[in-house]
Design a protein around this motif. Sequence first.
Motif, PDB file in Angstrom:
ATOM      1  N   GLY A 151      19.643 -18.541  -5.857  1.00  0.00           N
ATOM      2  CA  GLY A 151      20.874 -19.316  -5.896  1.00  0.00           C
ATOM      3  C   GLY A 151      21.014 -20.040  -7.228  1.00  0.00           C
ATOM      4  O   GLY A 151      20.028 -20.521  -7.791  1.00  0.00           O
ATOM      5  N   ILE A 152      22.227 -20.105  -7.747  1.00  0.00           N
ATOM      6  CA  ILE A 152      22.469 -20.794  -9.017  1.00  0.00           C
ATOM      7  C   ILE A 152      23.671 -21.734  -8.884  1.00  0.00           C
ATOM      8  O   ILE A 152      24.559 -21.517  -8.058  1.00  0.00           O
ATOM      9  CB  ILE A 152      22.731 -19.799 -10.176  1.00  0.00           C
ATOM     10  CG1 ILE A 152      23.991 -18.961  -9.895  1.00  0.00           C
ATOM     11  CG2 ILE A 152      21.525 -18.911 -10.413  1.00  0.00           C
ATOM     12  CD1 ILE A 152      24.435 -18.124 -11.079  1.00  0.00           C
ATOM     13  N   HIS A 153      23.661 -22.772  -9.691  1.00  0.00           N
ATOM     14  CA  HIS A 153      24.815 -23.664  -9.785  1.00  0.00           C
ATOM     15  C   HIS A 153      25.816 -23.039 -10.761  1.00  0.00           C
ATOM     16  O   HIS A 153      25.451 -22.616 -11.852  1.00  0.00           O
ATOM     17  CB  HIS A 153      24.397 -25.045 -10.301  1.00  0.00           C
ATOM     18  CG  HIS A 153      23.573 -25.817  -9.323  1.00  0.00           C
ATOM     19  ND1 HIS A 153      24.103 -26.417  -8.210  1.00  0.00           N
ATOM     20  CD2 HIS A 153      22.233 -26.080  -9.290  1.00  0.00           C
ATOM     21  CE1 HIS A 153      23.148 -27.032  -7.537  1.00  0.00           C
ATOM     22  NE2 HIS A 153      22.005 -26.841  -8.164  1.00  0.00           N
ATOM     23  N   ARG A 154      27.102 -23.031 -10.369  1.00  0.00           N
ATOM     24  CA  ARG A 154      28.135 -22.408 -11.209  1.00  0.00           C
ATOM     25  C   ARG A 154      29.212 -23.395 -11.656  1.00  0.00           C
ATOM     26  O   ARG A 154      30.056 -23.060 -12.469  1.00  0.00           O
ATOM     27  CB  ARG A 154      28.803 -21.254 -10.452  1.00  0.00           C
ATOM     28  CG  ARG A 154      27.862 -20.127 -10.070  1.00  0.00           C
ATOM     29  CD  ARG A 154      28.598 -19.015  -9.329  1.00  0.00           C
ATOM     30  NE  ARG A 154      29.151 -19.494  -8.061  1.00  0.00           N
ATOM     31  CZ  ARG A 154      30.456 -19.665  -7.817  1.00  0.00           C
ATOM     32  NH1 ARG A 154      31.330 -19.404  -8.772  1.00  0.00           N
ATOM     33  NH2 ARG A 154      30.871 -20.087  -6.645  1.00  0.00           N
ATOM     34  N   LYS A 155      29.210 -24.593 -11.115  1.00  0.00           N
ATOM     35  CA  LYS A 155      30.279 -25.544 -11.413  1.00  0.00           C
ATOM     36  C   LYS A 155      29.683 -26.911 -11.733  1.00  0.00           C
ATOM     37  O   LYS A 155      28.553 -27.217 -11.361  1.00  0.00           O
ATOM     38  CB  LYS A 155      31.227 -25.667 -10.211  1.00  0.00           C
ATOM     39  CG  LYS A 155      31.931 -24.369  -9.842  1.00  0.00           C
ATOM     40  CD  LYS A 155      32.820 -24.566  -8.624  1.00  0.00           C
ATOM     41  CE  LYS A 155      33.510 -23.260  -8.223  1.00  0.00           C
ATOM     42  NZ  LYS A 155      34.366 -23.434  -7.020  1.00  0.00           N
ATOM     43  N   LEU A 156      30.464 -27.726 -12.411  1.00  0.00           N
ATOM     44  CA  LEU A 156      30.030 -29.096 -12.706  1.00  0.00           C
ATOM     45  C   LEU A 156      29.796 -29.874 -11.406  1.00  0.00           C
ATOM     46  O   LEU A 156      30.547 -29.694 -10.438  1.00  0.00           O
ATOM     47  CB  LEU A 156      31.087 -29.826 -13.531  1.00  0.00           C
ATOM     48  CG  LEU A 156      31.264 -29.393 -14.990  1.00  0.00           C
ATOM     49  CD1 LEU A 156      32.458 -30.128 -15.591  1.00  0.00           C
ATOM     50  CD2 LEU A 156      30.013 -29.653 -15.796  1.00  0.00           C
ATOM     51  N   PRO A 157      28.782 -30.717 -11.369  1.00  0.00           N
ATOM     52  CA  PRO A 157      28.574 -31.559 -10.179  1.00  0.00           C
ATOM     53  C   PRO A 157      29.777 -32.465  -9.936  1.00  0.00           C
ATOM     54  O   PRO A 157      30.399 -32.959 -10.880  1.00  0.00           O
ATOM     55  CB  PRO A 157      27.331 -32.388 -10.553  1.00  0.00           C
ATOM     56  CG  PRO A 157      26.656 -31.621 -11.640  1.00  0.00           C
ATOM     57  CD  PRO A 157      27.740 -30.918 -12.394  1.00  0.00           C
TER      58      PRO A 157
END
Length: 244
Positions: free
Chosen positions: A195-201
Amino acid sequence: MPYVIPDVVDVKQRKTDIGPPHYKNFLPPVIQKNYGDWKTHEILSPGLMVHIANSGDKIWTVRVASPRLLSTDTLRDIADIAEKYCGGYFRFTTRNNVEFLVSDESKVNPLLDELKAKKYMIGGIGSRVSNIVHTQGWIHCHSAAVDASALVKALMDEFADYFTTKETPNKVRFAVACCTNMCGAVHCSDIAFVGIHRKLPRIDHDNFKNLCELPTTMAACPTAAITPDPAKKSIKINAEKCMY
């Protein structure tokens, strides 16, 4: 069963709470007796195998899947089943399968019948999909990009037949990591999901001042993308520096 003290311990009677107890204290008597002296093993069904020692002694292994994150009730149920059929002996594999170790052949089929009645998924031995190893997910980890447990459930629902009955050309090992830290065994698996983060928090400015410490929040970012926002008594994020 006598308490086993490893050879590296000088004081034979000393017991401490530092480190795990020696593994030989938890081996079934048949394995203790025939330790390192096994002749062969046979896979009898997708979830059943037998090891045969040179002495002729046998021990049967019944394997079932587990969800890895286990409730106290489930652990107690597993322990009760092991006490009933295996003298209390069972183990977890490195991929979170549960293996019941049976020394009495007459108890193998009753054990299988009870596991089936309780809806345990029996299988995973030989050329099949094994239980999926995964990282903590949202239940324990504060930096997970995805919920590993949910993804594993979806995958095993799809591939359950390859654990219980169907065969594959060879053993197949799946792994799921809920972020690129990859705390699980995705590095040494056949097929890995990361899993990866794709957007700003997203920042909850109203609650930030009540829930977070500014210095530690800023320090958590390796690229210094998080900086104070005095006007909102919160933080702001530099999108060009953020690695999500």
